[in-house]
Design a protein around this motif. Structure first.
Motif, PDB file in Angstrom:
ATOM      1  N   HIS A 244       0.825  -1.206   0.000  1.00 51.68           N
ATOM      2  CA  HIS A 244       0.000   0.000   0.000  1.00 51.68           C
ATOM      3  C   HIS A 244       0.861   1.259   0.000  1.00 51.68           C
ATOM      4  O   HIS A 244       2.054   1.206   0.309  1.00 51.68           O
ATOM      5  CB  HIS A 244      -0.967  -0.049   1.184  1.00 51.68           C
ATOM      6  N   ASP A 245       0.245   2.370  -0.343  1.00 51.33           N
ATOM      7  CA  ASP A 245       0.975   3.618  -0.543  1.00 51.33           C
ATOM      8  C   ASP A 245       0.730   4.532   0.652  1.00 51.33           C
ATOM      9  O   ASP A 245      -0.372   5.082   0.807  1.00 51.33           O
ATOM     10  CB  ASP A 245       0.490   4.286  -1.838  1.00 51.33           C
ATOM     11  N   GLU A 246       1.742   4.697   1.498  1.00 52.66           N
ATOM     12  CA  GLU A 246       1.571   5.482   2.723  1.00 52.66           C
ATOM     13  C   GLU A 246       1.168   6.922   2.406  1.00 52.66           C
ATOM     14  O   GLU A 246       1.607   7.489   1.399  1.00 52.66           O
ATOM     15  CB  GLU A 246       2.866   5.463   3.541  1.00 52.66           C
ATOM     16  N   ILE A 247       0.339   7.470   3.298  1.00 53.16           N
ATOM     17  CA  ILE A 247      -0.152   8.839   3.103  1.00 53.16           C
ATOM     18  C   ILE A 247       0.721   9.768   3.925  1.00 53.16           C
ATOM     19  O   ILE A 247       0.777   9.665   5.147  1.00 53.16           O
ATOM     20  CB  ILE A 247      -1.634   8.956   3.518  1.00 53.16           C
ATOM     21  N   ARG A 248       1.422  10.675   3.266  1.00 48.13           N
ATOM     22  CA  ARG A 248       2.381  11.569   3.893  1.00 48.13           C
ATOM     23  C   ARG A 248       1.778  12.970   3.975  1.00 48.13           C
ATOM     24  O   ARG A 248       0.742  13.250   3.360  1.00 48.13           O
ATOM     25  CB  ARG A 248       3.691  11.554   3.082  1.00 48.13           C
ATOM     26  N   PRO A 249       2.398  13.876   4.745  1.00 46.96           N
ATOM     27  CA  PRO A 249       1.848  15.230   4.870  1.00 46.96           C
ATOM     28  C   PRO A 249       1.577  15.862   3.493  1.00 46.96           C
ATOM     29  O   PRO A 249       2.282  15.565   2.530  1.00 46.96           O
ATOM     30  CB  PRO A 249       2.953  15.982   5.619  1.00 46.96           C
ATOM     31  N   ASN A 250       0.561  16.712   3.447  1.00 42.88           N
ATOM     32  CA  ASN A 250       0.091  17.330   2.199  1.00 42.88           C
ATOM     33  C   ASN A 250      -0.447  16.302   1.204  1.00 42.88           C
ATOM     34  O   ASN A 250      -0.409  16.504  -0.008  1.00 42.88           O
ATOM     35  CB  ASN A 250       1.193  18.157   1.520  1.00 42.88           C
ATOM     36  N   ARG A 252       0.763  13.693   0.206  1.00 43.84           N
ATOM     37  CA  ARG A 252       1.780  13.193  -0.715  1.00 43.84           C
ATOM     38  C   ARG A 252       1.916  11.672  -0.577  1.00 43.84           C
ATOM     39  O   ARG A 252       1.812  11.137   0.521  1.00 43.84           O
ATOM     40  CB  ARG A 252       3.106  13.893  -0.375  1.00 43.84           C
ATOM     41  N   ARG A 253       2.127  10.999  -1.693  1.00 44.15           N
ATOM     42  CA  ARG A 253       2.420   9.550  -1.686  1.00 44.15           C
ATOM     43  C   ARG A 253       3.824   9.355  -2.247  1.00 44.15           C
ATOM     44  O   ARG A 253       4.199  10.021  -3.217  1.00 44.15           O
ATOM     45  CB  ARG A 253       1.442   8.773  -2.566  1.00 44.15           C
ATOM     46  N   GLU A 254       4.548   8.445  -1.649  1.00 44.95           N
ATOM     47  CA  GLU A 254       5.892   8.174  -2.170  1.00 44.95           C
ATOM     48  C   GLU A 254       5.896   7.003  -3.155  1.00 44.95           C
ATOM     49  O   GLU A 254       6.869   6.794  -3.864  1.00 44.95           O
ATOM     50  CB  GLU A 254       6.855   7.927  -0.994  1.00 44.95           C
ATOM     51  N   THR A 255       4.816   6.247  -3.156  1.00 45.76           N
ATOM     52  CA  THR A 255       4.671   5.136  -4.112  1.00 45.76           C
ATOM     53  C   THR A 255       3.270   5.223  -4.715  1.00 45.76           C
ATOM     54  O   THR A 255       2.408   5.952  -4.206  1.00 45.76           O
ATOM     55  CB  THR A 255       4.806   3.769  -3.394  1.00 45.76           C
ATOM     56  N   ASN A 256       3.065   4.476  -5.806  1.00 45.42           N
ATOM     57  CA  ASN A 256       1.737   4.452  -6.439  1.00 45.42           C
ATOM     58  C   ASN A 256       1.397   3.034  -6.893  1.00 45.42           C
ATOM     59  O   ASN A 256       1.120   2.783  -8.055  1.00 45.42           O
ATOM     60  CB  ASN A 256       1.685   5.437  -7.604  1.00 45.42           C
ATOM     61  N   ARG A 351     -12.524  23.189  -2.450  1.00 47.07           N
ATOM     62  CA  ARG A 351     -13.104  22.552  -1.262  1.00 47.07           C
ATOM     63  C   ARG A 351     -12.163  21.542  -0.622  1.00 47.07           C
ATOM     64  O   ARG A 351     -12.092  21.433   0.599  1.00 47.07           O
ATOM     65  CB  ARG A 351     -14.431  21.865  -1.630  1.00 47.07           C
ATOM     66  N   ILE A 352     -11.433  20.819  -1.426  1.00 43.65           N
ATOM     67  CA  ILE A 352     -10.584  19.755  -0.845  1.00 43.65           C
ATOM     68  C   ILE A 352      -9.150  20.229  -0.583  1.00 43.65           C
ATOM     69  O   ILE A 352      -8.337  19.477  -0.092  1.00 43.65           O
ATOM     70  CB  ILE A 352     -10.554  18.488  -1.728  1.00 43.65           C
ATOM     71  N   ARG A 353      -8.877  21.500  -0.875  1.00 41.52           N
ATOM     72  CA  ARG A 353      -7.498  22.008  -0.759  1.00 41.52           C
ATOM     73  C   ARG A 353      -6.995  21.942   0.677  1.00 41.52           C
ATOM     74  O   ARG A 353      -5.840  21.649   0.915  1.00 41.52           O
ATOM     75  CB  ARG A 353      -7.445  23.445  -1.307  1.00 41.52           C
ATOM     76  N   TRP A 354      -7.868  22.216   1.663  1.00 35.25           N
ATOM     77  CA  TRP A 354      -7.437  22.332   3.070  1.00 35.25           C
ATOM     78  C   TRP A 354      -6.846  21.051   3.617  1.00 35.25           C
ATOM     79  O   TRP A 354      -6.092  21.045   4.548  1.00 35.25           O
ATOM     80  CB  TRP A 354      -8.592  22.797   3.960  1.00 35.25           C
ATOM     81  N   ARG A 355      -7.187  19.899   3.033  1.00 37.12           N
ATOM     82  CA  ARG A 355      -6.708  18.632   3.625  1.00 37.12           C
ATOM     83  C   ARG A 355      -5.302  18.308   3.159  1.00 37.12           C
ATOM     84  O   ARG A 355      -5.044  17.815   2.136  1.00 37.12           O
ATOM     85  CB  ARG A 355      -7.646  17.509   3.228  1.00 37.12           C
TER      86      ARG A 355
END
Ligand SMILES: Cc1cc2nc3c(=O)[nH]c(=O)nc-3n(C[C@H](O)[C@H](O)[C@H](O)COP(=O)(O)O)c2cc1C
Length: 355
Positions: A244-250, A252-256, A351-355
């Motif tokens: 699975h692709d870890e969810i990083r700040p902003n 961001r994913r390091e893998t896909n 709308r989704i920018r804040w996350r």
């Protein structure tokens, strides 16, 4: 209005037709862009001389004025230039005069791996041609034209879709070897889509899940026998911690590894889908079959055919993915006018920018 596509046309009939409904008004279409995709479909290593005989070009019969959609059904036509050799054989009405040209004799030698046998059994045809003409991948030409329209719609919100073959060098070697043996070859293509916002598709029903829709669209192309999204089949052999692709700040994913789709919904990463094509069924050294007239053993039909069409499949698969993404994007953002569609997309991103 839902974006919908219907096609008609036989391989050696007068023309192939696509009707696209539900497009927003005001979308700019460029004929050279559509024709360029039609040309890309015809090129490619291993294709038959038919591609030189015919240079496909799109005609628009309805739904467009001065290069912009009217919000009415768009009617696209790609003529079969080769029809001139089949005017008797593929005449829509009972032909007059002596049989002349191609397609005048019934085909009774079904090719294993093609539509020939199941087609005649299903529809009660005597002549295999009545099945193979529509089953032929020639009709992917109008799907590519519709895909070019879908790409124009997607471009207005920054989505770009591109198909390519996987491992081009090995593929070309395999095609050369198959040609030398008068055989055919298959291969794998990959389609990538960038700029896809999170949120296309939905979780549960197969009609909604974006992965299911892409898989159906790719499997819907002739000769495609396997589809994977992201790392697909390889994921089955991994541990969860590797898959699975870890969810990083902003966000961001390091893998896909998921190929841009989680739970049937786009997650904002690049969408990656692959399709495996079987070797083409028309063989110059034909396989065994039966003659449908006599029931006796016979050699299957031999007719002008590609050695491989994997590079063409890359273009057709690109069109199929573009079409599905356009349907899903239009479902999410709607809009009768192209400006409404673009504005809804922008508002959603806000709308989704804040996350
Ligand atoms: C772009 C493209 C070109 C194709 N060209 C040929 C061809 O020249 N000869 C052939 O036998 N099959 C060709 N095929 C595959 C057949 O159309 C396909 O195998 C057949 O319709 C049976 O369907 P199935 O393979 O999905 O079972 C092509 C497929 C595609 C996508």
């Amino acid at each position: 209005m839902t974006l919908r596509l219907a096609t008609a046309g036989e391989s050696h009939g007068p023309a192939l037709v696509a009707i696209v409904t539900g497009l927003p008004a005001g979308l700019e279409l460029e004929r050279p862009a559509i024709d360029a995709d039609l040309r890309r479909r015809q090129e490619g290593y291993g294709r038959s001389p038919r591609q030189q005989i015919e240079q496909d070009s799109v005609e628009v019969l309805a739904g467009l004025r001065h290069g912009r959609t009217l919000g009415t059904p768009l009617a696209l036509v790609v003529r079969n230039v080769d029809h001139k050799n089949w005017t008797w054989g593929m005449a829509p009405w009972p032909p007059e005069g002596e049989p002349v040209g191609k397609g005048t004799k019934p085909v009774t030698l079904p090719r294993p791996g093609h539509a020939d046998l199941p087609g005649v059994l299903k529809y009660g045809h005597q002549d295999v041609r009545n099945a193979l003409e529509r089953a032929s991948a020639r009709h992917t030409a109008v799907h590519v034209a519709a895909g070019a329209v879908a790409k124009a719609l997607l471009a207005t919100i920054g989505i770009v879709v591109r198909g390519a073959t996987v491992d081009e060098e090995a593929l070309r070697t395999a095609i050369d070897e198959a040609r030398a043996d008068r055989d055919t070859a298959g291969g794998v293509v990959e389609v990538r889509a960038t700029g896809v916002p999170p949120g296309l598709g939905s979780y549960a029903a197969k009609e909604d899940r974006l992965d299911a829709r892409l898989a159906a669209a790719l499997m819907g192309i002739q000769a495609v026998k396997g589809v994977e999204i992201g790392d697909g089949f390889a994921l089955a052999g991994l541990r969860g911690s590797q898959a699975h692709d870890e969810i990083r700040p902003n966000r961001r994913r390091e893998t896909n590894r998921a190929g841009g789709i989680e739970a049937g919904v786009s997650n904002g990463e690049e969408i990656v889908a692959r399709a495996a094509m079987k070797p083409l069924p028309t063989l110059m050294k034909p396989l065994r079959t039966i003659d449908l007239e006599t029931g006796e053993e016979a050699a299957a039909l031999v007719e002008r055919s590609d050695v491989a069409a994997v590079e063409a499949l890359a273009v057709v698969a690109e069109a199929a993915v573009a079409w599905e993404l356009a349907v899903a994007a239009h479902e999410k953002f709607g809009g009768d006018a192209i400006g409404d569609f673009v504005a809804a997309h922008e508002a959603y991103l806000d709308r989704i920018r804040w996350r």
